[in-house]
Write a protein that holds these residues in place. Structure first.
Motif, PDB file in Angstrom:
ATOM      1  N   PHE A 288       5.139  12.761   5.377  1.00  0.00           N
ATOM      2  CA  PHE A 288       4.906  14.125   5.856  1.00  0.00           C
ATOM      3  C   PHE A 288       5.598  15.058   4.873  1.00  0.00           C
ATOM      4  O   PHE A 288       6.803  15.257   4.926  1.00  0.00           O
ATOM      5  N   VAL A 289       4.810  15.642   3.949  1.00  0.00           N
ATOM      6  CA  VAL A 289       5.428  16.272   2.775  1.00  0.00           C
ATOM      7  C   VAL A 289       5.538  17.787   2.840  1.00  0.00           C
ATOM      8  O   VAL A 289       6.393  18.367   2.160  1.00  0.00           O
ATOM      9  N   ALA A 290       4.670  18.467   3.628  1.00  0.00           N
ATOM     10  CA  ALA A 290       4.699  19.928   3.567  1.00  0.00           C
ATOM     11  C   ALA A 290       4.114  20.537   4.823  1.00  0.00           C
ATOM     12  O   ALA A 290       3.317  19.909   5.536  1.00  0.00           O
ATOM     13  N   ILE A 291       4.504  21.789   5.066  1.00  0.00           N
ATOM     14  CA  ILE A 291       4.022  22.555   6.219  1.00  0.00           C
ATOM     15  C   ILE A 291       3.633  23.945   5.744  1.00  0.00           C
ATOM     16  O   ILE A 291       4.365  24.581   4.964  1.00  0.00           O
ATOM     17  N   PHE A 292       2.512  24.421   6.236  1.00  0.00           N
ATOM     18  CA  PHE A 292       2.149  25.827   6.106  1.00  0.00           C
ATOM     19  C   PHE A 292       2.205  26.468   7.483  1.00  0.00           C
ATOM     20  O   PHE A 292       1.788  25.864   8.481  1.00  0.00           O
ATOM     21  N   ASP A 293       2.701  27.696   7.527  1.00  0.00           N
ATOM     22  CA  ASP A 293       2.551  28.525   8.719  1.00  0.00           C
ATOM     23  C   ASP A 293       2.705  29.979   8.315  1.00  0.00           C
ATOM     24  O   ASP A 293       3.569  30.304   7.482  1.00  0.00           O
ATOM     25  N   ASP A 294       1.871  30.847   8.870  1.00  0.00           N
ATOM     26  CA  ASP A 294       1.974  32.268   8.557  1.00  0.00           C
ATOM     27  C   ASP A 294       2.938  32.990   9.491  1.00  0.00           C
ATOM     28  O   ASP A 294       3.109  34.206   9.385  1.00  0.00           O
TER      29      ASP A 294
ATOM     30  N   MET B 206       0.846  -1.201   0.000  1.00  0.00           N
ATOM     31  CA  MET B 206       0.000   0.000   0.000  1.00  0.00           C
ATOM     32  C   MET B 206       0.878   1.247   0.000  1.00  0.00           C
ATOM     33  O   MET B 206       1.865   1.325   0.729  1.00  0.00           O
ATOM     34  N   ARG B 207       0.509   2.213  -0.821  1.00  0.00           N
ATOM     35  CA  ARG B 207       1.292   3.444  -0.889  1.00  0.00           C
ATOM     36  C   ARG B 207       1.133   4.246   0.393  1.00  0.00           C
ATOM     37  O   ARG B 207       0.149   4.122   1.122  1.00  0.00           O
ATOM     38  N   LYS B 208       2.104   5.105   0.635  1.00  0.00           N
ATOM     39  CA  LYS B 208       2.034   5.968   1.805  1.00  0.00           C
ATOM     40  C   LYS B 208       1.058   7.113   1.553  1.00  0.00           C
ATOM     41  O   LYS B 208       0.989   7.653   0.440  1.00  0.00           O
ATOM     42  N   LEU B 209       0.306   7.488   2.588  1.00  0.00           N
ATOM     43  CA  LEU B 209      -0.577   8.647   2.491  1.00  0.00           C
ATOM     44  C   LEU B 209       0.239   9.918   2.684  1.00  0.00           C
ATOM     45  O   LEU B 209       1.081  10.004   3.581  1.00  0.00           O
ATOM     46  N   ARG B 210      -0.028  10.904   1.845  1.00  0.00           N
ATOM     47  CA  ARG B 210       0.721  12.160   1.863  1.00  0.00           C
ATOM     48  C   ARG B 210      -0.015  13.191   2.712  1.00  0.00           C
ATOM     49  O   ARG B 210      -1.154  13.559   2.400  1.00  0.00           O
ATOM     50  N   PHE B 211       0.654  13.651   3.765  1.00  0.00           N
ATOM     51  CA  PHE B 211       0.071  14.580   4.737  1.00  0.00           C
ATOM     52  C   PHE B 211       0.786  15.922   4.708  1.00  0.00           C
ATOM     53  O   PHE B 211       1.990  16.003   4.450  1.00  0.00           O
ATOM     54  N   ALA B 212       0.027  16.965   5.050  1.00  0.00           N
ATOM     55  CA  ALA B 212       0.600  18.272   5.361  1.00  0.00           C
ATOM     56  C   ALA B 212      -0.035  18.767   6.655  1.00  0.00           C
ATOM     57  O   ALA B 212      -1.167  18.399   6.982  1.00  0.00           O
ATOM     58  N   ILE B 213       0.691  19.593   7.378  1.00  0.00           N
ATOM     59  CA  ILE B 213       0.138  20.269   8.556  1.00  0.00           C
ATOM     60  C   ILE B 213      -0.040  21.732   8.215  1.00  0.00           C
ATOM     61  O   ILE B 213       0.891  22.391   7.729  1.00  0.00           O
ATOM     62  N   LEU B 214      -1.246  22.221   8.463  1.00  0.00           N
ATOM     63  CA  LEU B 214      -1.557  23.623   8.205  1.00  0.00           C
ATOM     64  C   LEU B 214      -1.501  24.390   9.519  1.00  0.00           C
ATOM     65  O   LEU B 214      -2.458  24.406  10.294  1.00  0.00           O
ATOM     66  N   SER B 215      -0.341  24.955   9.795  1.00  0.00           N
ATOM     67  CA  SER B 215      -0.038  25.813  10.942  1.00  0.00           C
ATOM     68  C   SER B 215       0.408  25.024  12.168  1.00  0.00           C
ATOM     69  O   SER B 215      -0.168  23.984  12.509  1.00  0.00           O
ATOM     70  N   PHE B 216       1.415  25.566  12.811  1.00  0.00           N
ATOM     71  CA  PHE B 216       1.893  25.053  14.093  1.00  0.00           C
ATOM     72  C   PHE B 216       1.520  26.009  15.215  1.00  0.00           C
ATOM     73  O   PHE B 216       2.177  26.051  16.259  1.00  0.00           O
ATOM     74  N   ALA B 217       0.434  26.758  15.035  1.00  0.00           N
ATOM     75  CA  ALA B 217       0.006  27.701  16.063  1.00  0.00           C
ATOM     76  C   ALA B 217      -0.489  26.988  17.315  1.00  0.00           C
ATOM     77  O   ALA B 217      -0.286  27.459  18.440  1.00  0.00           O
ATOM     78  N   HIS B 218      -1.174  25.855  17.135  1.00  0.00           N
ATOM     79  CA  HIS B 218      -1.732  25.142  18.277  1.00  0.00           C
ATOM     80  C   HIS B 218      -0.668  24.251  18.908  1.00  0.00           C
ATOM     81  O   HIS B 218       0.128  23.615  18.207  1.00  0.00           O
ATOM     82  N   VAL B 219      -0.698  24.179  20.236  1.00  0.00           N
ATOM     83  CA  VAL B 219       0.315  23.400  20.956  1.00  0.00           C
ATOM     84  C   VAL B 219       0.288  21.923  20.572  1.00  0.00           C
ATOM     85  O   VAL B 219       1.316  21.237  20.634  1.00  0.00           O
ATOM     86  N   HIS B 220      -0.865  21.399  20.162  1.00  0.00           N
ATOM     87  CA  HIS B 220      -0.957  19.982  19.817  1.00  0.00           C
ATOM     88  C   HIS B 220      -0.270  19.641  18.493  1.00  0.00           C
ATOM     89  O   HIS B 220       0.015  18.472  18.230  1.00  0.00           O
ATOM     90  N   SER B 221      -0.020  20.639  17.673  1.00  0.00           N
ATOM     91  CA  SER B 221       0.530  20.373  16.339  1.00  0.00           C
ATOM     92  C   SER B 221       1.882  19.675  16.406  1.00  0.00           C
ATOM     93  O   SER B 221       2.194  18.830  15.555  1.00  0.00           O
ATOM     94  N   TRP B 222       2.669  20.002  17.395  1.00  0.00           N
ATOM     95  CA  TRP B 222       4.014  19.434  17.487  1.00  0.00           C
ATOM     96  C   TRP B 222       3.952  17.936  17.756  1.00  0.00           C
ATOM     97  O   TRP B 222       4.777  17.168  17.230  1.00  0.00           O
ATOM     98  N   SER B 223       2.995  17.521  18.568  1.00  0.00           N
ATOM     99  CA  SER B 223       2.839  16.084  18.821  1.00  0.00           C
ATOM    100  C   SER B 223       2.285  15.378  17.590  1.00  0.00           C
ATOM    101  O   SER B 223       2.704  14.256  17.262  1.00  0.00           O
ATOM    102  N   TYR B 224       1.355  16.011  16.893  1.00  0.00           N
ATOM    103  CA  TYR B 224       0.822  15.403  15.669  1.00  0.00           C
ATOM    104  C   TYR B 224       1.939  15.222  14.631  1.00  0.00           C
ATOM    105  O   TYR B 224       1.990  14.200  13.931  1.00  0.00           O
TER     106      TYR B 224
END
Length: 333
Positions: A31-37, A1-19
């Motif tokens: 884990f292919v990309a990150i957005f943050d403003d 099975m192929r890998k699922l491609r994920f991005a995280i949209l913002s690391f503003a929330h404290v939980h994002s780092w654990s995710y």
């Protein structure tokens, strides 16, 4: 099975780092990309998790990257625009709680997810904790008869930053810490809230523009009475972030839930009290289940609708405080 491609949209929330940690640990995820403003935060996240593709515009990320899913962990008020854009690109969504700051935004998010046939899961991690799952099993088996009352606390430390800015967070401790135990009560009772009565205390931290101490009563349509103390009542030096505690009273028994009791309290000559947790990794279990939802075309255990309904309870609490009276649900825009 192929890998699922994920991005995280913002690391503003404290939980994002654990995710992000979880995405790095899972073998079936890329884990292919990150957005943050926030460019400094974007740089830190990119370096910490070894993700080279970074964006300061989430729309450009969605246009350029071939993704299966995004995790939205921005400030609460920004969730809607990101979720709508992700849905329009056919990308599945795991959204931090609360999913929005208004019911209109929440409903728009779910409308777009349905329109573009994408999964929308709410990050109610407590539905994936071994303790709370076991309690669900006990209740389903009728171990304590019919539920009559559920008392809960979801205390915590003040998270800082935008959590104290109502324009971005949608409120304070009520918005931040009502939704977890409100959701568990809905899950356990299989009922919707009928009436909410809330009060807030004088702030523990008087400099905050948002409330940090409050409690509420909820009457569900099936007659169950619930209570929530959602306060940011722990000092900054507290060795653990807070708690999730429940007392479930039934006609034939009583269940006590202390979800994070699986821990070691360590004190040495060189350091003060330290809390070492070794129980369920809720974030890992939640994201693993989200992947199963996508791959097996399943309904999320904690759906977008669940996120919407828990948000409604929090918003009803604010209306109750404003009016100084119980508020009936459903709410109107």
């Amino acid at each position: 099975m192929r890998k699922l491609r994920f991005a995280i949209l913002s690391f503003a929330h404290v939980h994002s780092w654990s995710y992000a940690r979880v995405l790095r640990e899972l073998e079936n995820v890329e884990f292919v990309a990150i957005f943050d403003d926030d460019e400094a935060r974007l740089k830190r996240a990119s370096e910490q998790y070894g993700v080279e593709k970074t964006y300061t515009d989430f729309r450009k990320l969605l246009e350029k990257e071939e993704l299966d899913a995004v995790i939205i962990t921005s400030e609460n008020a920004k969730h809607k625009d990101m979720a709508v854009a992700a849905a329009e690109h056919g990308v599945h969504i795991l959204c931090e709680k609360p999913i929005a700051t208004t019911l209109r935004d929440a409903d728009d998010m779910l409308t777009y997810a349905n329109r573009y046939n994408v999964k929308f899961q709410t990050a109610f991690v407590m539905r994936y904790h071994g303790v709370t799952v076991k309690v669900k099993e006990l209740l389903e088996n009728g171990e304590i008869g019919d539920i009559r009352v559920i008392t809960t606390t979801n205390h915590g430390k003040y998270p800082g930053g935008w959590f104290g800015e109502p324009e971005l967070a949608g409120g304070g401790a009520i918005m931040d810490h009502t939704v977890h135990t409100a959701d568990l009560m809905r899950w356990y009772t299989k009922s919707e809230a009928d009436t909410v009565y809330a009060m807030k205390a004088k702030n523990i931290r008087p400099q905050l523009r948002a409330e940090d101490a409050a409690s509420m009563l909820i009457r569900f349509k099936n007659g169950v009475l619930g209570s929530i103390d959602c306060s940011w009542s722990r000092p900054d030096t507290w060795p653990i972030w807070g708690d999730v505690y429940m007392g479930i009273f039934g006609t034939e028994g009583y269940i006590v839930v202390d979800a994070f009791r699986s821990c070691i309290d360590l004190v040495t000559d060189k350091q003060p009290l330290k809390w070492i947790y070794f129980g369920t990794d809720c974030d890992l279990e939640m994201i693993k289940d989200f992947i199963r939802v996508i791959v097996e075309d399943r309904v999320p255990r904690a759906s977008g609708w669940d996120g919407r309904q828990a948000l409604e309870i929090a918003l009803a609490a604010y209306k109750s405080i404003e009016r100084d009276e119980p508020v009936k649900l459903p709410l109107k825009y």
